[in-house]
Design an enzyme around this catalytic site. Structure first.
Site, PDB file in Angstrom:
ATOM      1  CE  LYS A 150     -38.422  17.102 -41.851  1.00 12.87           C
ATOM      2  NZ  LYS A 150     -38.702  16.274 -43.042  1.00 12.87           N
ATOM      3  CE1 TYR A 173     -35.816  19.591 -40.846  1.00 11.31           C
ATOM      4  CE2 TYR A 173     -35.475  19.217 -38.494  1.00 11.31           C
ATOM      5  CZ  TYR A 173     -35.416  18.770 -39.794  1.00 11.31           C
ATOM      6  OH  TYR A 173     -34.955  17.503 -40.070  1.00 11.31           O
TER       7      TYR A 173
END
Length: 229
Positions: A141, A137
């Protein structure tokens, strides 16, 4: 007559649906790109889940060319994405959900955005630092933060005067988050309505941050403030 034209990538998700609903109420023509149809959108492009990124780009651009013709977009808003822990297992998923969608939204903006328009991507405040326990993740990002800065460069490929921004939320107040975190302090969660209204202001060039800004959404005691990176 429509107030303008906006495209929401991830238009069937919780935030995307809120954006389409709110912007439609503000008299915008709003299109949706997602894996499934949003019935409240003026037009839908349904992405083939198992296609490569090049195949997805080709399909999306072809369909948008048919839908928009010679008209241009006031904004491209990418709110596609998701969260998953684990490292290797979910890195591929995180890259496809967040990075692919953001890259494709950027490609769309380079071809269909008006001069002076706005491209908004979705990063994460957590990815400004280490993300142990959710490295895939964080990788995805952080890549979006880099993409935003690169697009904002004078050689970034966007139309003249167009801006690239990213929102960096901590936790959005979505039905799914409430389901999986029933005991959490929701007074620190950012309401979807706030984000949709923020986008509306930026589209109208009201209170728009400097080009390339990573805009942190900090919510405390049900009040959200913005911090620019």
């Amino acid at each position: 007559m429509a107030a303008g034209k906006v495209l929401v990538y991830g238009g069937k998700g919780a935030l995307g649906s809120q954006c389409i609903s709110f912007l439609s109420s503000q008299k915008y023509w709003v299109g949706s790109i997602d894996l499934t149809k949003n019935d409240n959108a003026n037009a839908n492009v349904i992405v083939e889940r198992n296609a490569t990124i090049l195949e997805q780009e080709s399909q999306i651009l072809k369909e948008l060319d048919s839908v928009l013709g010679s008209e241009k977009l006031d904004a491209v808003i990418c709110v596609a994405g998701g969260w998953a822990g684990d490292f290797v297992k979910n890195t591929d998923l995180m890259l496809k959900q967040s990075v692919w969608s953001s890259v494709l939204a950027s490609s769309i903006a380079s071809k269909f955005l008006k001069p002076g328009g706005i491209l908004v991507l979705t990063g994460a405040k957590a990815a400004l630092g280490p993300t142990p326990g959710m490295i895939g993740y964080g990788l995805a990002k952080a890549a979006i933060h880099h993409l935003t800065k690169s697009l904002a460069d004078e050689n970034g490929g966007l139309p003249a005067g167009a801006q690239a921004l990213s929102i960096l939320p901590v936790t959005l107040d979505t039905p799914m988050n409430r389901k999986w975190m029933p005991k959490a302090d929701t007074s620190t969660w950012t309401p979807l309505e706030f984000v949709a209204e923020l986008f509306s202001k930026w589209i109208k060039n009201e209170e728009r941050p400097p080009n390339g800004s990573l805009v942190q959404l900090n919510t405390k005691e049900n009040k959200t403030t913005l911090e620019f990176e």
